[in-house]
Design an enzyme around this catalytic site. Structure first.
Site, PDB file in Angstrom:
ATOM      1  N   CYS A 239       5.612  12.428  -8.712  1.00 55.88           N
ATOM      2  CA  CYS A 239       5.575  13.753  -9.362  1.00 55.88           C
ATOM      3  C   CYS A 239       6.455  13.837 -10.611  1.00 55.88           C
ATOM      4  O   CYS A 239       6.033  14.365 -11.648  1.00 55.88           O
ATOM      5  CB  CYS A 239       5.987  14.829  -8.358  1.00 55.88           C
TER       6      CYS A 239
ATOM      7  N   HIS B  70       9.619  20.931 -10.227  1.00 57.95           N
ATOM      8  CA  HIS B  70      10.681  20.027 -10.679  1.00 57.95           C
ATOM      9  C   HIS B  70      11.027  20.302 -12.143  1.00 57.95           C
ATOM     10  O   HIS B  70      10.139  20.552 -12.960  1.00 57.95           O
ATOM     11  CB  HIS B  70      10.211  18.568 -10.609  1.00 57.95           C
TER      12      HIS B  70
HETATM   13  O1  L14 Z   1       6.890   8.920  -4.472  1.00 52.60           O
HETATM   14  O2  L14 Z   1      11.205  13.486  -1.876  1.00 52.60           O
HETATM   15  O3  L14 Z   1       5.447  10.494  -4.684  1.00 52.60           O
HETATM   16  O4  L14 Z   1      10.816  14.629  -3.681  1.00 52.60           O
HETATM   17  C1  L14 Z   1       7.616  12.129  -4.493  1.00 52.60           C
HETATM   18  C2  L14 Z   1       8.512  13.174  -3.960  1.00 52.60           C
HETATM   19  C3  L14 Z   1       8.539  10.488  -2.858  1.00 52.60           C
HETATM   20  C4  L14 Z   1       9.448  11.570  -2.347  1.00 52.60           C
HETATM   21  C5  L14 Z   1       6.511  10.067  -4.249  1.00 52.60           C
HETATM   22  C6  L14 Z   1      10.653  13.643  -2.961  1.00 52.60           C
HETATM   23  C7  L14 Z   1       7.317  11.068  -3.484  1.00 52.60           C
HETATM   24  C8  L14 Z   1       9.761  12.551  -3.448  1.00 52.60           C
END
Ligand code: L14
Ligand code: 25A
Length: 333
Positions: A130, A237
């Site tokens: 993300c 985010h």
């Molecule tokens: O790799 O905990 O797509 O915010 C993205 C969100 C891994 C965990 C990924 C988090 C996830 C991350």
């Protein structure tokens, strides 16, 4: 127009539920749709386009019915095991986990940046992390116009990124309860720790931002560093992005370059307190950019503040956009 058989894996999760909303909003050409989750949710009912469906437990035979496209968001271990099984049966998997992203045979796609890579798929297409998605949407037009020498990412990531369990930790934490997902309370706190630590002292989330950005922009030597931080925000985010460009730039030109680029909304009017924030990015599919200003400590430096809904553009929207592009290509075959 052709119609396609779709499947959603991990449909009861944070991202899975949002897949349904976005598939409805964008009205994809679907002939049939199937919903999968773990045994915990099998048998539950779910409504899609005013029709009721029963959630099935995912197993090795789930794809034995001519499914064309499957959207996966059930975590890395599920993708590791089931994406190849689905691909073997002729289904194209668009995967949200980190399991396949750095595999050289798997395209890693953000439709505003590298849509053509979809055509290289051999049954699995990966949806990036993300934080990486919202960053590359903004980096790409600058990379093309000015060239990029070095990037410094500092993130402020919402709890929804850690799925349902992360979300509950903040909800319950605000009521004084102890955390279950995170190692420390997140309410009234922040954690410089997302995903697991790696040998070099970085977290896996930081390394994902570095490696995935290079892969998507197609530049293995791009200099990047990152610090990723969990903050007590439910959703969306935020990122501070410091960039050293190769070429000199006029600030107004740079702002216009961002304004004209696909998927970006510039919100930058300090006089009127206009800048991107999680509460205004929530529920939106675009990437918001503001606080655009020169970094006067280096040559050709610029600072940006970038916010996006991590469950939509950072996950579900991007996946559905990949599916839409894929369908465009399949229609022509
Ligand atoms: O790799 O905990 O797509 O915010 C993205 C969100 C891994 C965990 C990924 C988090 C996830 C991350
Ligand atoms: O660490 P990992 O393995 O890589 O996983 C990371 C987690 O991050 C989320 C997602 O959590 C994932 O599990 N995620 C994935 N990609 C993401 C992204 N890009 C992302 N989050 C943000 N951005 P989630 O809770 O949101 O969704 C999980 C979904 O996966 C289904 N699932 C799990 N195991 C499965 C499976 N499906 C098929 N086969 C399997 N073996 C899961 O279905 C959900 O749809 P479910 O039935 O297990 O979830 C129903 C409810 O159960 C709660 N729950 C979760 N864990 C437990 C639990 N209940 C009891 N015991 C548990 N251990 C959840 O709250 C959910 O609401």
């Amino acid at each position: 127009m052709k119609k396609y058989k779709l499947a959603v894996v991990g449909v009861t999760g944070m991202v899975g539920r949002t897949f349904l909303k976005i598939l409805e909003e964008r009205n994809l050409p679907i002939s049939e749709i199937f919903f999968f989750a773990s045994s915990r949710s099998a048998g539950q009912k779910i409504t899609f386009q005013n029709k009721e469906y029963v959630i099935e437990e995912l197993n090795e035979n789930s794809f034995d019915r001519g499914i064309d496209i499957a959207l996966f968001s059930a975590g890395g271990s599920v993708s590791q095991k089931y994406a190849p099984i689905a691909a073997e049966k002729g289904c194209i998997v668009i995967d949200n986990s980190s399991a396949w992203r750095m595999d050289p045979s798997v395209p890693l796609v953000v439709p505003e940046v590298n849509p053509e890579d979809i055509k290289l798929n051999r049954g699995i297409i990966a949806n990036p992390n993300c934080s990486t998605i919202q960053a590359v949407v903004v980096l790409k037009p600058l990379y093309d116009k000015y060239g990029i020498k070095r990037v410094v990412f500092s993130t402020y990531q919402a709890v929804s990124g850690a799925g349902m369990d992360g979300y509950k930790d903040l909800e319950n934490g605000l009521k004084g309860q102890a955390p279950k997902k995170f190692p420390y309370p997140i309410a009234g706190n922040l954690l410089p720790h997302i995903d697991v630590f790696t040998e070099n002292g970085y977290t896996k989330e930081e390394m994902k931002m570095i490696n995935e950005t290079r892969k998507i922009l197609g530049d293995d030597s791009l200099r990047i560093t990152a610090t990723t931080v969990r903050v007590p925000v439910f959703n969306s985010h935020s990122e501070s992005i410091n960039i050293e460009l190769e070429k000199p730039f006029e600030l107004e030109d740079l702002k216009n370059t961002l304004k004209e680029a696909p998927g970006i909304v510039v919100q930058d009017d300090p006089g009127n307190n206009l800048y991107p924030m999680p509460i205004t990015a929530n529920g939106r599919d675009e990437v918001f950019v503001g606080r655009i200003r020169r970094d006067e400590s280096v040559e050709n430096g610029v600072n940006l503040w970038v916010v996006a809904d991590n469950i939509r553009k950072g996950a579900a929207t991007n996946t559905v956009q990949i599916a839409q592009k894929l369908i465009e290509y399949l229609d022509k075959e």
